[in-house]
Scaffold this motif. Structure first.
Motif: not given
Length: 343
Positions: A8-17, A35-42, A132-142
């Motif tokens: 569930v965490s892996f799917t949420s992280i990938v889907t949110s990105t 969604l990405n933040t909440l999936a990363t916390l666990p 690595t992966w967690q930088k993709i979403a903010p960098m896309t918006l930048l």
């Protein structure tokens, strides 16, 4: 974590990105980031250690603050322009606030204080995910808002990030903190050409990710977390230790390794834009990052067999050879990509 929770965490992280990368609306992007933040916390808190809980709390507070700033800037922009489109950031106030929010999520100066502590308080694989992966979403918006991003503020943040990333990394003995400050310095390099040549910044962050991935995997393979562990990493896997050294030098930007190419392109673009002082300053500060990379190489090679070591060596396990062999294609691609790219 149980298998279901991991899936569930892996799917949420990938889907949110993916949702952030494909969205053209600030509300959808904000919801996907949450969604990405909440999936990363666990994932960060799965080790059940006080340091992990502390890292989870710091990560949550930082990401929540950045999300609030993002929602505020997008609301102001919608109020002024009448649209929630990501590409319609024509006003200076929401553009500046959005830049601060996204750089806070990426961990650049001056909102970088959470990144070393969070990476130190979690496992190596989770630190790989964060860097690595967690930088993709903010960098896309930048990249989507790069045409309206204030160039002077972006350049200032970039120079501060490259300077502090190299300077603070020299005082560390924990490899995860050193990699965190290396990430901060690399984000500074990425921001240098964000407003003038976004494609060059994209190349830089992509090369950084493909180098960082085998670095963390090799650290996990050899159970290496400190500089003292690097002195005995050859007892676990000599091939992995040698590859790790070359990868770190590539990350430092030494020619003719892969990491030198994006830095060369960025410096060339700065000179083309008549920003030679910024290029000179960035080159000088990159020497600070080179210092702690060379320190790792020195400790590893000086204490290799048959030289004596002051630390207790680790037993060599038979499974490490198989794992090292499986990592070889990734590491080899990272090391030898420069001649291919130059052609």
């Amino acid at each position: 974590m149980q298998l279901t929770a991991k899936m569930v965490s892996f799917t949420s992280i990938v889907t949110s990105t993916i949702l952030v990368a494909s969205s053209n609306n600030w509300l959808l992007a904000w919801l996907s980031l949450e969604l990405n933040t909440l999936a990363t916390l666990p994932v960060i808190s799965k080790t059940k250690h006080p340091r992990a809980i502390e890292a989870t709390t710091k990560y949550f507070l930082t990401q929540a603050t950045a999300s609030c700033l993002l929602l505020l800037s997008s609301t102001i922009n919608a109020w002024q322009t009448g649209t929630w489109s990501i590409t319609q950031m024509s006003n200076e106030l929401p553009s500046t606030t959005m830049l601060i929010a996204l750089t806070m999520k990426l961990g650049t100066v001056p909102t970088h204080f959470w990144l070393p502590e969070v990476m130190q308080g979690t496992t190596l694989k989770t630190a790989l995910l964060i860097s690595t992966w967690q930088k993709i979403a903010p960098m896309t918006l930048l990249f989507s808002t790069s045409n309206h991003t204030p160039s002077s503020i972006t350049l200032t943040l970039a120079l501060l990030s490259t300077s502090l990333g190299g300077w603070a990394g020299m005082n560390q003995t924990q490899l995860r903190k050193m990699m965190a400050y290396s990430s901060i310095a690399n984000m500074g390099w990425t921001l240098l050409t964000l407003t003038t040549e976004p494609k060059t910044s994209l190349i830089n962050i992509f090369v950084y990710m493909i180098i960082t991935t085998p670095v963390f995997l090799l650290m996990t393979l050899t159970s290496t977390k400190t500089l003292q562990d690097m002195a005995t990493s050859w007892t676990t896997s000599p091939a992995a230790a040698t590859t790790l050294i070359i990868l770190l030098l590539s990350m430092a930007g030494l020619p003719p390794l892969t990491g030198f190419l994006p830095k060369l392109l960025i410096l060339e673009e700065l000179v083309t834009q008549d920003l030679t002082p910024a290029a000179v300053m960035t080159t000088i500060t990159s020497l600070l990052s080179l210092v702690f990379y060379l320190r790792i190489m020195y400790l590893t090679t000086l204490l290799n067999s048959p030289c004596s070591s002051t630390s207790t060596t680790k037993w060599r396990q038979s499974t490490h050879g198989t794992k090292a062999a499986s990592l070889t294609p990734t590491a080899t691609t990272t090391l030898t990509a420069l001649p291919t790219l130059l052609l």
